[in-house]
Design an enzyme around this catalytic site. Structure first.
Site, PDB file in Angstrom:
ATOM      1  N   THR A  33       2.856  -5.868   2.889  1.00 25.00           N
ATOM      2  CA  THR A  33       3.356  -4.697   3.624  1.00 25.00           C
ATOM      3  C   THR A  33       2.231  -3.686   3.865  1.00 25.00           C
ATOM      4  O   THR A  33       2.489  -2.513   4.114  1.00 25.00           O
ATOM      5  CB  THR A  33       4.537  -4.031   2.873  1.00 25.00           C
ATOM      6  OG1 THR A  33       4.078  -3.623   1.575  1.00 25.00           O
ATOM      7  CG2 THR A  33       5.709  -4.960   2.718  1.00 25.00           C
ATOM      8  N   ASN A  75      -2.365   2.912   3.456  1.00 25.80           N
ATOM      9  CA  ASN A  75      -1.792   4.244   3.700  1.00 25.80           C
ATOM     10  C   ASN A  75      -2.592   5.336   2.998  1.00 25.80           C
ATOM     11  O   ASN A  75      -2.639   6.476   3.465  1.00 25.80           O
ATOM     12  CB  ASN A  75      -0.334   4.295   3.231  1.00 25.80           C
ATOM     13  CG  ASN A  75       0.573   3.544   4.183  1.00 25.80           C
ATOM     14  OD1 ASN A  75       0.354   3.543   5.385  1.00 25.80           O
ATOM     15  ND2 ASN A  75       1.586   2.891   3.638  1.00 25.80           N
ATOM     16  N   HIS A 126       9.773   0.614   8.127  1.00 22.05           N
ATOM     17  CA  HIS A 126       9.172  -0.686   8.461  1.00 22.05           C
ATOM     18  C   HIS A 126       9.230  -1.725   7.330  1.00 22.05           C
ATOM     19  O   HIS A 126       9.719  -2.836   7.504  1.00 22.05           O
ATOM     20  CB  HIS A 126       7.681  -0.517   8.779  1.00 22.05           C
ATOM     21  CG  HIS A 126       7.323   0.507   9.790  1.00 22.05           C
ATOM     22  ND1 HIS A 126       7.472   0.306  11.134  1.00 22.05           N
ATOM     23  CD2 HIS A 126       6.782   1.750   9.655  1.00 22.05           C
ATOM     24  CE1 HIS A 126       7.039   1.365  11.797  1.00 22.05           C
ATOM     25  NE2 HIS A 126       6.613   2.258  10.923  1.00 22.05           N
ATOM     26  N   ASP A 127       8.616  -1.385   6.183  1.00 17.50           N
ATOM     27  CA  ASP A 127       8.262  -2.429   5.208  1.00 17.50           C
ATOM     28  C   ASP A 127       9.421  -3.161   4.530  1.00 17.50           C
ATOM     29  O   ASP A 127       9.303  -4.368   4.265  1.00 17.50           O
ATOM     30  CB  ASP A 127       7.329  -1.839   4.137  1.00 17.50           C
ATOM     31  CG  ASP A 127       5.966  -1.487   4.707  1.00 17.50           C
ATOM     32  OD1 ASP A 127       5.597  -2.033   5.755  1.00 17.50           O
ATOM     33  OD2 ASP A 127       5.269  -0.649   4.092  1.00 17.50           O
ATOM     34  N   ASP A 144       6.750   1.247   1.868  1.00 17.66           N
ATOM     35  CA  ASP A 144       6.399   0.247   0.840  1.00 17.66           C
ATOM     36  C   ASP A 144       7.174   0.521  -0.447  1.00 17.66           C
ATOM     37  O   ASP A 144       7.597  -0.416  -1.134  1.00 17.66           O
ATOM     38  CB  ASP A 144       4.908   0.337   0.467  1.00 17.66           C
ATOM     39  CG  ASP A 144       3.994   0.141   1.652  1.00 17.66           C
ATOM     40  OD1 ASP A 144       3.450  -0.951   1.817  1.00 17.66           O
ATOM     41  OD2 ASP A 144       3.819   1.106   2.416  1.00 17.66           O
ATOM     42  N   PHE A 153      -0.813  -0.304  12.552  1.00 19.71           N
ATOM     43  CA  PHE A 153      -1.702   0.141  11.477  1.00 19.71           C
ATOM     44  C   PHE A 153      -2.197  -0.988  10.554  1.00 19.71           C
ATOM     45  O   PHE A 153      -3.409  -1.127  10.340  1.00 19.71           O
ATOM     46  CB  PHE A 153      -0.992   1.221  10.635  1.00 19.71           C
ATOM     47  CG  PHE A 153      -1.821   1.746   9.503  1.00 19.71           C
ATOM     48  CD1 PHE A 153      -2.832   2.666   9.714  1.00 19.71           C
ATOM     49  CD2 PHE A 153      -1.583   1.327   8.193  1.00 19.71           C
ATOM     50  CE1 PHE A 153      -3.602   3.152   8.669  1.00 19.71           C
ATOM     51  CE2 PHE A 153      -2.339   1.806   7.133  1.00 19.71           C
ATOM     52  CZ  PHE A 153      -3.353   2.723   7.374  1.00 19.71           C
ATOM     53  N   ASN A 154      -1.284  -1.785   9.992  1.00 19.33           N
ATOM     54  CA  ASN A 154      -1.700  -2.779   8.982  1.00 19.33           C
ATOM     55  C   ASN A 154      -2.707  -3.788   9.539  1.00 19.33           C
ATOM     56  O   ASN A 154      -3.608  -4.232   8.826  1.00 19.33           O
ATOM     57  CB  ASN A 154      -0.495  -3.548   8.427  1.00 19.33           C
ATOM     58  CG  ASN A 154       0.396  -2.663   7.577  1.00 19.33           C
ATOM     59  OD1 ASN A 154      -0.042  -1.628   7.083  1.00 19.33           O
ATOM     60  ND2 ASN A 154       1.652  -3.061   7.429  1.00 19.33           N
ATOM     61  N   ASP A 188       0.838  -1.210   0.000  1.00 21.33           N
ATOM     62  CA  ASP A 188       0.000   0.000   0.000  1.00 21.33           C
ATOM     63  C   ASP A 188       0.873   1.260   0.000  1.00 21.33           C
ATOM     64  O   ASP A 188       0.824   2.044   0.937  1.00 21.33           O
ATOM     65  CB  ASP A 188      -0.963  -0.006   1.212  1.00 21.33           C
ATOM     66  CG  ASP A 188      -0.241   0.074   2.548  1.00 21.33           C
ATOM     67  OD1 ASP A 188       0.945  -0.328   2.619  1.00 21.33           O
ATOM     68  OD2 ASP A 188      -0.843   0.551   3.527  1.00 21.33           O
TER      69      ASP A 188
HETATM   70  C1  BDR Z   1       2.879   0.157   8.580  1.00 19.85           C
HETATM   71  O1  BDR Z   1       1.819   1.071   8.327  1.00 19.85           O
HETATM   72  C2  BDR Z   1       2.122   1.877   7.226  1.00 19.85           C
HETATM   73  O2  BDR Z   1       1.958   3.215   7.537  1.00 19.85           O
HETATM   74  C3  BDR Z   1       3.525   1.553   6.789  1.00 19.85           C
HETATM   75  O3  BDR Z   1       3.605   1.545   5.373  1.00 19.85           O
HETATM   76  C4  BDR Z   1       3.779   0.191   7.374  1.00 19.85           C
HETATM   77  O4  BDR Z   1       3.392  -0.831   6.476  1.00 19.85           O
HETATM   78  C5  BDR Z   1       3.548   0.518   9.892  1.00 19.85           C
HETATM   79  O5  BDR Z   1       2.622   0.472  10.940  1.00 19.85           O
HETATM   80 CA    CA Z   2       2.837  -0.355   4.185  1.00 17.60          CA
END
Ligand code: BDR
Ligand code: CA
Length: 303
Positions: A121, A37, A236-237, A13, A162-163, A8
């Site tokens: 991701t 996102n 993160h991703d 990502d 979040f994810n 996303d």
């Molecule tokens: C995740 O949430 C998104 O904002 C980032 O792309 C990552 O995948 C982190 O919590």
């Molecule tokens: Ca992401």
């Protein structure tokens, strides 16, 4: 290593896409997009832009579901901006996607390539739809490698990352599927900060890839500081892809991971326990030096 990436984009990502395209160890079979996102239209445009930027415009590409399975769309414009990828101006490429949805591309790609790895991701909506629609693909998937969850606190709520928070029902389907899982959550990814030293090293590389990285990370860092109060943005991703191409970067431990699908303040929490039968390898340590050297190596290749 054959992989399908469901993403996303999203600043982090976008860097995961770049790694997939420039890794000599990865055969990127297909890319699908999820609502996360930003809205599905925007994450699809961003993923398409990144694939074209990386000269991989011919990779099978499909747009994902426009919303999570049962919950409303939730985006993160505070971090990723109105476009979902603020900070870099792409030429206006045509947004051509396959004439069927992401879940269908996942099913077709798995059937044609048994033993492939699925990397997510973003929210896990598309994969969950694919597994429900066609459970016969379950034994054909080698592993799901995801960025999501946490062994500790969340980021959007105290409980959830979040994810997983955006589509806990989808994550629950994937975690209960019986497919081997590898989770890279906030407990490790929040240590991977794009600090001043990283930015300086990236500037020195001076390739198309490093130029894109620096421009995107300037916006990402600013937003992460303002929204989360972090010293710099956590990348993160790309952790998912780096765990596949370099097994020395992360340490994993066997855990039982269960998703909270309630509608309470605990929604999206990933309960991680070592006293129940494990269903997931959970990243618990990261070697930052090796992580960044993988990032720099791939930025150098993107000329
Ligand atoms: C995740 O949430 C998104 O904002 C980032 O792309 C990552 O995948 C982190 O919590
Ligand atoms: Ca992401």
């Amino acid at each position: 290593m054959k992989i399908l990436l469901d993403c996303d984009p999203g600043h982090d990502d976008a860097i995961a896409i770049l790694l997939c395209c420039y890794s000599k160890k990865i055969d990127l079979l297909a890319v699908t997009t999820s609502s996360g996102n930003q809205t599905i239209e925007k994450t699809t445009r961003n993923a398409r832009n990144m694939l074209n930027f990386c000269h991989k415009g011919n990779i099978p590409f499909a747009k994902g579901n426009s919303s999570p399975l049962i919950r409303p769309v939730q985006v993160c414009a505070e971090v990723h901006g109105e476009s979902g990828l603020d900070g870099y101006e792409f030429p206006s490429y045509a947004i051509n996607t396959l004439p069927y949805p992401a879940s269908e591309l996942i099913i077709r790609t798995v059937k044609a390539n048994p033993g492939l790895t699925i990397v997510t991701t973003g929210p896990m909506t598309n994969l969950a739809i694919a597994l429900k629609a066609n459970p016969s693909i379950i034994p054909l998937i080698k592993e799901i490698v995801l960025m999501g969850g946490s062994t500790g606190e969340g980021n959007i709520t105290k409980a959830a990352e979040f994810n997983i928070l955006v589509d806990p029902e989808a994550a629950d389907i994937c975690f209960k599927s019986g497919i081997p899982l590898r989770m890279l959550g906030l407990n490790v990814t929040r240590k991977i900060l794009v600090n001043n030293h990283v930015m300086e090293e990236a500037r020195k590389i001076n390739t198309r890839g490093s130029d894109l990285f620096v421009k995107l990370m300037e916006v990402f860092n600013k937003n992460q500081r303002e929204f989360f109060g972090l010293p710099a943005g956590p990348l993160h991703d790309p952790a998912t892809i780096i765990s596949l191409i370099n097994p020395n970067v992360f340490k994993f431990e066997k855990m039982n991971v269960r998703i909270d699908t309630s509608f309470s303040e605990l929604a999206g929490k990933t309960y991680c326990s070592q006293s129940e039968p494990y269903n997931c390898l959970v990243a618990t340590e990261v070697n930052l030096e090796e992580y960044w050297s993988e990032i720099y190596k791939h930025l150098r290749r993107c000329i």
